[in-house]
Design an enzyme around this catalytic site. Sequence first.
Site, PDB file in Angstrom:
ATOM      1  N   CYS A  38      43.040 -68.447 -20.157  1.00 54.60           N
ATOM      2  CA  CYS A  38      41.880 -67.588 -19.876  1.00 54.60           C
ATOM      3  C   CYS A  38      40.764 -67.740 -20.906  1.00 54.60           C
ATOM      4  O   CYS A  38      39.647 -67.269 -20.687  1.00 54.60           O
ATOM      5  CB  CYS A  38      42.304 -66.124 -19.775  1.00 54.60           C
ATOM      6  SG  CYS A  38      43.517 -65.854 -18.482  1.00 54.60           S
TER       7      CYS A  38
ATOM      8  N   HIS B 166      35.763 -61.913 -21.073  1.00 58.81           N
ATOM      9  CA  HIS B 166      36.761 -62.267 -20.058  1.00 58.81           C
ATOM     10  C   HIS B 166      37.181 -60.984 -19.341  1.00 58.81           C
ATOM     11  O   HIS B 166      37.400 -59.947 -19.967  1.00 58.81           O
ATOM     12  CB  HIS B 166      37.950 -62.923 -20.758  1.00 58.81           C
ATOM     13  CG  HIS B 166      39.128 -63.131 -19.864  1.00 58.81           C
ATOM     14  ND1 HIS B 166      39.029 -63.666 -18.599  1.00 58.81           N
ATOM     15  CD2 HIS B 166      40.459 -62.870 -20.060  1.00 58.81           C
ATOM     16  CE1 HIS B 166      40.232 -63.717 -18.056  1.00 58.81           C
ATOM     17  NE2 HIS B 166      41.110 -63.242 -18.908  1.00 58.81           N
TER      18      HIS B 166
ATOM     19  N   ASN C  14      41.333 -60.821 -12.502  1.00 59.96           N
ATOM     20  CA  ASN C  14      41.316 -61.793 -13.599  1.00 59.96           C
ATOM     21  C   ASN C  14      41.344 -63.205 -13.008  1.00 59.96           C
ATOM     22  O   ASN C  14      42.329 -63.592 -12.386  1.00 59.96           O
ATOM     23  CB  ASN C  14      42.538 -61.536 -14.495  1.00 59.96           C
ATOM     24  CG  ASN C  14      42.645 -62.519 -15.649  1.00 59.96           C
ATOM     25  OD1 ASN C  14      41.973 -63.540 -15.679  1.00 59.96           O
ATOM     26  ND2 ASN C  14      43.511 -62.207 -16.595  1.00 59.96           N
TER      27      ASN C  14
HETATM   28  N1  COA Z   1      52.076 -50.183  -9.536  1.00 57.79           N
HETATM   29  C1  COA Z   1      52.717 -49.061  -9.895  1.00 57.79           C
HETATM   30  N2  COA Z   1      53.465 -48.964 -11.010  1.00 57.79           N
HETATM   31  C2  COA Z   1      53.548 -50.072 -11.779  1.00 57.79           C
HETATM   32  C3  COA Z   1      52.910 -51.261 -11.456  1.00 57.79           C
HETATM   33  C4  COA Z   1      52.149 -51.301 -10.282  1.00 57.79           C
HETATM   34  N3  COA Z   1      51.474 -52.395  -9.887  1.00 57.79           N
HETATM   35  N4  COA Z   1      53.185 -52.170 -12.410  1.00 57.79           N
HETATM   36  C5  COA Z   1      53.964 -51.575 -13.314  1.00 57.79           C
HETATM   37  N5  COA Z   1      54.194 -50.282 -12.922  1.00 57.79           N
HETATM   38  C6  COA Z   1      54.985 -49.274 -13.610  1.00 57.79           C
HETATM   39  C7  COA Z   1      56.038 -49.864 -14.524  1.00 57.79           C
HETATM   40  O1  COA Z   1      57.209 -50.167 -13.791  1.00 57.79           O
HETATM   41  C8  COA Z   1      56.231 -48.751 -15.502  1.00 57.79           C
HETATM   42  O2  COA Z   1      57.057 -47.781 -14.928  1.00 57.79           O
HETATM   43  P1  COA Z   1      58.180 -47.050 -15.813  1.00 57.79           P
HETATM   44  O3  COA Z   1      57.436 -46.335 -16.893  1.00 57.79           O
HETATM   45  O4  COA Z   1      58.848 -46.161 -14.826  1.00 57.79           O
HETATM   46  O5  COA Z   1      59.068 -48.149 -16.338  1.00 57.79           O
HETATM   47  C9  COA Z   1      54.859 -48.129 -15.640  1.00 57.79           C
HETATM   48  O6  COA Z   1      54.121 -48.521 -14.462  1.00 57.79           O
HETATM   49  C10 COA Z   1      54.108 -48.551 -16.868  1.00 57.79           C
HETATM   50  O7  COA Z   1      54.157 -49.957 -16.954  1.00 57.79           O
HETATM   51  P2  COA Z   1      53.461 -50.731 -18.122  1.00 57.79           P
HETATM   52  O8  COA Z   1      53.710 -52.200 -17.951  1.00 57.79           O
HETATM   53  O9  COA Z   1      53.837 -50.102 -19.434  1.00 57.79           O
HETATM   54  O10 COA Z   1      51.926 -50.398 -17.832  1.00 57.79           O
HETATM   55  P3  COA Z   1      50.664 -50.675 -18.708  1.00 57.79           P
HETATM   56  O11 COA Z   1      49.952 -49.417 -18.941  1.00 57.79           O
HETATM   57  O12 COA Z   1      50.992 -51.537 -19.895  1.00 57.79           O
HETATM   58  O13 COA Z   1      49.778 -51.546 -17.731  1.00 57.79           O
HETATM   59  C11 COA Z   1      49.116 -53.818 -17.358  1.00 57.79           C
HETATM   60  C12 COA Z   1      50.240 -52.807 -17.269  1.00 57.79           C
HETATM   61  C13 COA Z   1      49.646 -55.159 -16.906  1.00 57.79           C
HETATM   62  C14 COA Z   1      47.993 -53.370 -16.449  1.00 57.79           C
HETATM   63  C15 COA Z   1      48.605 -53.886 -18.813  1.00 57.79           C
HETATM   64  O14 COA Z   1      49.686 -53.986 -19.703  1.00 57.79           O
HETATM   65  C16 COA Z   1      47.686 -55.039 -19.049  1.00 57.79           C
HETATM   66  O15 COA Z   1      46.622 -55.133 -18.485  1.00 57.79           O
HETATM   67  N6  COA Z   1      48.065 -55.927 -19.963  1.00 57.79           N
HETATM   68  C17 COA Z   1      47.248 -57.088 -20.269  1.00 57.79           C
HETATM   69  C18 COA Z   1      47.470 -58.121 -19.207  1.00 57.79           C
HETATM   70  C19 COA Z   1      46.450 -59.224 -19.271  1.00 57.79           C
HETATM   71  O16 COA Z   1      45.326 -59.011 -19.640  1.00 57.79           O
HETATM   72  N7  COA Z   1      46.901 -60.427 -18.889  1.00 57.79           N
HETATM   73  C20 COA Z   1      46.076 -61.575 -18.808  1.00 57.79           C
HETATM   74  C21 COA Z   1      45.621 -62.019 -20.144  1.00 57.79           C
HETATM   75  S1  COA Z   1      44.390 -63.206 -20.027  1.00 57.79           S
END
Ligand code: COA
Length: 328
Positions: free
Chosen positions: A109, A254, A284
């Site tokens: 990315c 980004h 993204n």
């Molecule tokens: N819908 C509903 N619930 C979801 C879900 C979805 N699409 N995806 C995950 N969950 C749930 C998980 O299972 C978890 O449930 P639990 O607490 O019962 O175990 C809960 O939501 C929290 O999950 P978590 O992964 O801790 O959420 P988060 O707040 O970290 O958000 C992302 C997840 C992926 C949105 C976030 O971590 C993120 O954006 N990270 C950066 C990713 C990125 O930028 N990647 C590319 C880099 S270039």
Amino acid sequence: MGVGIIGIGKKTADNVITNEDLCKIMDTSNEWIVERTGITERRIATTQKSLDLAVEATKEALEGIDYDSIDLVIVATITPDMLVPSMASLVKMHLGLKNAIVFDLNSACSGFVYTLWTAESLMNASFEKTGRKINRALVIGSERISRMADWTDRGSCILFGDGAGAVVLERREGETGIITTFLKNYDDVNQALWCGIEYEPNPFSGDEVSPPRTLQMSGIQVFKFAVTAVNEVMEQVLEYAGMDADDVDFYVPHQANLRIIKSAAARFGQSLDKFQININTTGNVSAASIPMALYDAVKAGKIKEGDTIMVVGFGGGLSAGATLLKMW
Ligand code: COA
């Protein structure tokens, strides 16, 4: 001597997939996705290949520019249609860019920022030596991340979309374009962003265990990395240029997560209005994300000639980088 942008183009993928559409195939909700990411819809290519997206974005960027004047093409991508020929070779062949030297660059990315830096460096270096001069270059980000996403993993697949963006760079005497760039690589020791390739076994080695061919992501680890890395590269590039955040007219980060963009704006005491945000409709798009966002900002009149802008990327590798440039 300066290298600046003289043309820009964008192509989004054909099929709009809303959060509601995703709810039909996985256990998620519009509210969860919007609240955690800022995304309401993304584009997924159904009939287009990565090449089609790249070619359309490039054609728009090259409007009014002689194709024969293009000396260099670099395509930033992690989802080429094929490994050989490179995407850049295919773009060259498809558009008849007969004088161009071409290759692909993979920095996930961060790809657009790394490619901008590479093109500018090669353009300047070519004038310091005898031989071939690189006066104009095409920098393209093109992705079909939907092919790489793990559509059984609701924690990652909801983030991604497909598309392409392209810019034409020119080198001019006595003008400032790109001011400076800061790049930094970090080790992905915890395999926070990981995606393999499956090769056929060869007759001389035992069976290797292939890494997964879909993108495996630890959301929380990548989130923490992104917030730290964005702060670091933004701070360093400003220091290189002897500028502070208020000197920048507009930021094009980004588009990975709205919360990451908000955190950067707050950390540097900048209004969110100074940041391009289109993740809500694109998701993204990896290496294509910054040129697509830049295109939207230019077309919306948020960036004018003479403005100082910063582009900021981060992603797999792990990698990050920021470039300051004056818009021509
Ligand atoms: N819908 C509903 N619930 C979801 C879900 C979805 N699409 N995806 C995950 N969950 C749930 C998980 O299972 C978890 O449930 P639990 O607490 O019962 O175990 C809960 O939501 C929290 O999950 P978590 O992964 O801790 O959420 P988060 O707040 O970290 O958000 C992302 C997840 C992926 C949105 C976030 O971590 C993120 O954006 N990270 C950066 C990713 C990125 O930028 N990647 C590319 C880099 S270039």
